[in-house]
Write a protein that holds these residues in place. Structure first.
Motif, PDB file in Angstrom:
ATOM      1  N   VAL A   5     -11.100  -6.826  91.761  1.00  0.00           N
ATOM      2  CA  VAL A   5     -11.291  -5.380  91.737  1.00  0.00           C
ATOM      3  C   VAL A   5     -10.481  -4.787  90.602  1.00  0.00           C
ATOM      4  O   VAL A   5      -9.302  -5.113  90.423  1.00  0.00           O
ATOM      5  CB  VAL A   5     -10.849  -4.739  93.074  1.00  0.00           C
ATOM      6  N   GLN A   6     -11.124  -3.929  89.842  1.00  0.00           N
ATOM      7  CA  GLN A   6     -10.446  -3.119  88.838  1.00  0.00           C
ATOM      8  C   GLN A   6     -10.705  -1.669  89.207  1.00  0.00           C
ATOM      9  O   GLN A   6     -11.832  -1.299  89.503  1.00  0.00           O
ATOM     10  CB  GLN A   6     -10.990  -3.414  87.444  1.00  0.00           C
ATOM     11  N   ILE A   7      -9.674  -0.862  89.212  1.00  0.00           N
ATOM     12  CA  ILE A   7      -9.821   0.563  89.497  1.00  0.00           C
ATOM     13  C   ILE A   7      -9.820   1.291  88.161  1.00  0.00           C
ATOM     14  O   ILE A   7      -8.903   1.133  87.356  1.00  0.00           O
ATOM     15  CB  ILE A   7      -8.687   1.066  90.405  1.00  0.00           C
ATOM     16  N   VAL A   8     -10.858   2.087  87.916  1.00  0.00           N
ATOM     17  CA  VAL A   8     -11.000   2.815  86.660  1.00  0.00           C
ATOM     18  C   VAL A   8     -10.660   4.279  86.919  1.00  0.00           C
ATOM     19  O   VAL A   8     -11.192   4.888  87.842  1.00  0.00           O
ATOM     20  CB  VAL A   8     -12.438   2.685  86.098  1.00  0.00           C
ATOM     21  N   VAL A  64      -1.420  -9.907  92.178  1.00  0.00           N
ATOM     22  CA  VAL A  64      -1.935  -9.641  93.517  1.00  0.00           C
ATOM     23  C   VAL A  64      -2.757  -8.361  93.562  1.00  0.00           C
ATOM     24  O   VAL A  64      -3.869  -8.344  94.094  1.00  0.00           O
ATOM     25  CB  VAL A  64      -0.768  -9.557  94.537  1.00  0.00           C
ATOM     26  N   GLY A  65      -2.224  -7.277  93.018  1.00  0.00           N
ATOM     27  CA  GLY A  65      -2.890  -5.983  93.065  1.00  0.00           C
ATOM     28  C   GLY A  65      -3.988  -5.856  92.021  1.00  0.00           C
ATOM     29  O   GLY A  65      -4.061  -6.649  91.072  1.00  0.00           O
ATOM     30  N   PRO A  66      -4.830  -4.862  92.171  1.00  0.00           N
ATOM     31  CA  PRO A  66      -5.922  -4.671  91.212  1.00  0.00           C
ATOM     32  C   PRO A  66      -5.420  -4.159  89.865  1.00  0.00           C
ATOM     33  O   PRO A  66      -4.385  -3.511  89.779  1.00  0.00           O
ATOM     34  CB  PRO A  66      -6.797  -3.622  91.882  1.00  0.00           C
ATOM     35  N   ARG A  67      -6.161  -4.469  88.824  1.00  0.00           N
ATOM     36  CA  ARG A  67      -5.893  -3.934  87.492  1.00  0.00           C
ATOM     37  C   ARG A  67      -6.318  -2.467  87.495  1.00  0.00           C
ATOM     38  O   ARG A  67      -7.320  -2.104  88.110  1.00  0.00           O
ATOM     39  CB  ARG A  67      -6.721  -4.707  86.476  1.00  0.00           C
ATOM     40  N   LEU A  68      -5.553  -1.606  86.817  1.00  0.00           N
ATOM     41  CA  LEU A  68      -5.925  -0.206  86.644  1.00  0.00           C
ATOM     42  C   LEU A  68      -6.304  -0.002  85.183  1.00  0.00           C
ATOM     43  O   LEU A  68      -5.536  -0.341  84.277  1.00  0.00           O
ATOM     44  CB  LEU A  68      -4.777   0.729  87.011  1.00  0.00           C
ATOM     45  N   PHE A  69      -7.507   0.533  84.975  1.00  0.00           N
ATOM     46  CA  PHE A  69      -8.023   0.773  83.634  1.00  0.00           C
ATOM     47  C   PHE A  69      -8.171   2.273  83.457  1.00  0.00           C
ATOM     48  O   PHE A  69      -8.801   2.947  84.276  1.00  0.00           O
ATOM     49  CB  PHE A  69      -9.385   0.087  83.466  1.00  0.00           C
ATOM     50  N   PHE A  70      -7.577   2.821  82.415  1.00  0.00           N
ATOM     51  CA  PHE A  70      -7.587   4.256  82.142  1.00  0.00           C
ATOM     52  C   PHE A  70      -8.499   4.514  80.955  1.00  0.00           C
ATOM     53  O   PHE A  70      -8.326   3.912  79.897  1.00  0.00           O
ATOM     54  CB  PHE A  70      -6.168   4.745  81.839  1.00  0.00           C
ATOM     55  N   GLN A  71      -9.469   5.405  81.142  1.00  0.00           N
ATOM     56  CA  GLN A  71     -10.385   5.724  80.048  1.00  0.00           C
ATOM     57  C   GLN A  71     -10.408   7.220  79.796  1.00  0.00           C
ATOM     58  O   GLN A  71     -10.416   8.019  80.732  1.00  0.00           O
ATOM     59  CB  GLN A  71     -11.794   5.205  80.336  1.00  0.00           C
ATOM     60  N   GLN A  72     -10.408   7.565  78.520  1.00  0.00           N
ATOM     61  CA  GLN A  72     -10.408   8.975  78.132  1.00  0.00           C
ATOM     62  C   GLN A  72     -11.793   9.578  78.361  1.00  0.00           C
ATOM     63  O   GLN A  72     -12.812   8.968  78.023  1.00  0.00           O
ATOM     64  CB  GLN A  72     -10.020   9.100  76.666  1.00  0.00           C
ATOM     65  N   VAL A  73     -11.803  10.750  78.976  1.00  0.00           N
ATOM     66  CA  VAL A  73     -13.040  11.504  79.171  1.00  0.00           C
ATOM     67  C   VAL A  73     -12.796  12.931  78.680  1.00  0.00           C
ATOM     68  O   VAL A  73     -11.667  13.410  78.694  1.00  0.00           O
ATOM     69  CB  VAL A  73     -13.501  11.505  80.658  1.00  0.00           C
ATOM     70  N   PRO A  74     -13.854  13.626  78.239  1.00  0.00           N
ATOM     71  CA  PRO A  74     -13.659  14.965  77.685  1.00  0.00           C
ATOM     72  C   PRO A  74     -13.366  16.043  78.729  1.00  0.00           C
ATOM     73  O   PRO A  74     -12.680  17.022  78.433  1.00  0.00           O
ATOM     74  CB  PRO A  74     -14.987  15.258  76.981  1.00  0.00           C
ATOM     75  N   GLU A  75     -13.877  15.886  79.937  1.00  0.00           N
ATOM     76  CA  GLU A  75     -13.694  16.921  80.948  1.00  0.00           C
ATOM     77  C   GLU A  75     -12.384  16.708  81.715  1.00  0.00           C
ATOM     78  O   GLU A  75     -11.933  15.586  81.895  1.00  0.00           O
ATOM     79  CB  GLU A  75     -14.880  16.962  81.927  1.00  0.00           C
ATOM     80  N   GLY A  76     -11.796  17.803  82.164  1.00  0.00           N
ATOM     81  CA  GLY A  76     -10.576  17.740  82.957  1.00  0.00           C
ATOM     82  C   GLY A  76     -10.880  17.595  84.439  1.00  0.00           C
ATOM     83  O   GLY A  76     -12.024  17.737  84.872  1.00  0.00           O
ATOM     84  N   LYS A  77      -9.868  17.334  85.210  1.00  0.00           N
ATOM     85  CA  LYS A  77     -10.002  17.234  86.657  1.00  0.00           C
ATOM     86  C   LYS A  77     -10.235  18.639  87.212  1.00  0.00           C
ATOM     87  O   LYS A  77      -9.521  19.566  86.875  1.00  0.00           O
ATOM     88  CB  LYS A  77      -8.722  16.638  87.255  1.00  0.00           C
ATOM     89  N   THR A  78     -11.237  18.786  88.081  1.00  0.00           N
ATOM     90  CA  THR A  78     -11.555  20.116  88.599  1.00  0.00           C
ATOM     91  C   THR A  78     -11.519  20.214  90.120  1.00  0.00           C
ATOM     92  O   THR A  78     -11.444  21.312  90.649  1.00  0.00           O
ATOM     93  CB  THR A  78     -12.953  20.575  88.117  1.00  0.00           C
ATOM     94  N   VAL A  79     -11.608  19.102  90.823  1.00  0.00           N
ATOM     95  CA  VAL A  79     -11.615  19.129  92.289  1.00  0.00           C
ATOM     96  C   VAL A  79     -10.719  18.022  92.827  1.00  0.00           C
ATOM     97  O   VAL A  79     -10.252  17.167  92.086  1.00  0.00           O
ATOM     98  CB  VAL A  79     -13.047  18.947  92.868  1.00  0.00           C
ATOM     99  N   LYS A  80     -10.519  18.040  94.132  1.00  0.00           N
ATOM    100  CA  LYS A  80      -9.705  17.017  94.792  1.00  0.00           C
ATOM    101  C   LYS A  80     -10.329  15.636  94.596  1.00  0.00           C
ATOM    102  O   LYS A  80     -11.541  15.484  94.614  1.00  0.00           O
ATOM    103  CB  LYS A  80      -9.597  17.334  96.293  1.00  0.00           C
TER     104      LYS A  80
END
Length: 143
Positions: A5-8, A64-80
């Motif tokens: 599992v990879q969490i993006v 043991v834990g999943p890899r975390l992959f961070f990707q740039q997106v143009p929109e900001g966080k808007t909701v929970k």
């Protein structure tokens, strides 16, 4: 056969988010590909544009834990968040006072790294945790 599992995570600043979550999870930045001493060297060799803060990744040093992959997106966080991470630093500590002291110590460390405390929560069955946001406003819990 187990499935990996990879969490993006979508974000504005992948390198900064990766640096924060390294602290939160005691992870490490993924090493550069074989033959390169740094990611910058690899990106230069591959002819990638100078705006290199488009992706980053961190992994559990114990594998043991999943890899975390961070990707740039143009929109900001808007909701929970519909999904959030629980940082379980107190798991396995039987004494409630010691467990909570461990949680508080991690919360202080994460606050110093740019997180914010949202609220402290306590479940009627004794669970006790802190709701926080990372530097880009994504909710997570420390328990």
């Amino acid at each position: 056969m187990a499935v990996a599992v990879q969490i993006v995570l979508d974000c504005a600043h992948p390198s900064a988010q990766a640096a924060f979550w390294q602290i939160a999870l005691d992870y490490r930045l993924d090493p550069p590909p074989p033959g390169f001493t740094s990611w910058d060297d690899a990106k230069k060799a591959w002819g990638l544009p100078e705006d290199w803060d488009q992706v980053s990744a961190i992994s559990d040093p114990d594998g043991v834990g999943p890899r975390l992959f961070f990707q740039q997106v143009p929109e900001g966080k808007t909701v929970k968040n519909r999904l959030h991470l629980d940082v379980s630093v107190g798991r396995g500590i039987q004494d409630p006072e010691e467990r909570w002291a461990t949680v508080v110590a991690r919360v202080e460390r994460l606050t110093a790294a740019g997180a914010a405390v949202v609220e402290e929560r306590r479940h009627e069955h004794g669970d006790h945790w802190m709701v926080m946001t990372d530097p880009e406003g994504n909710e997570f819990c420390v328990q």
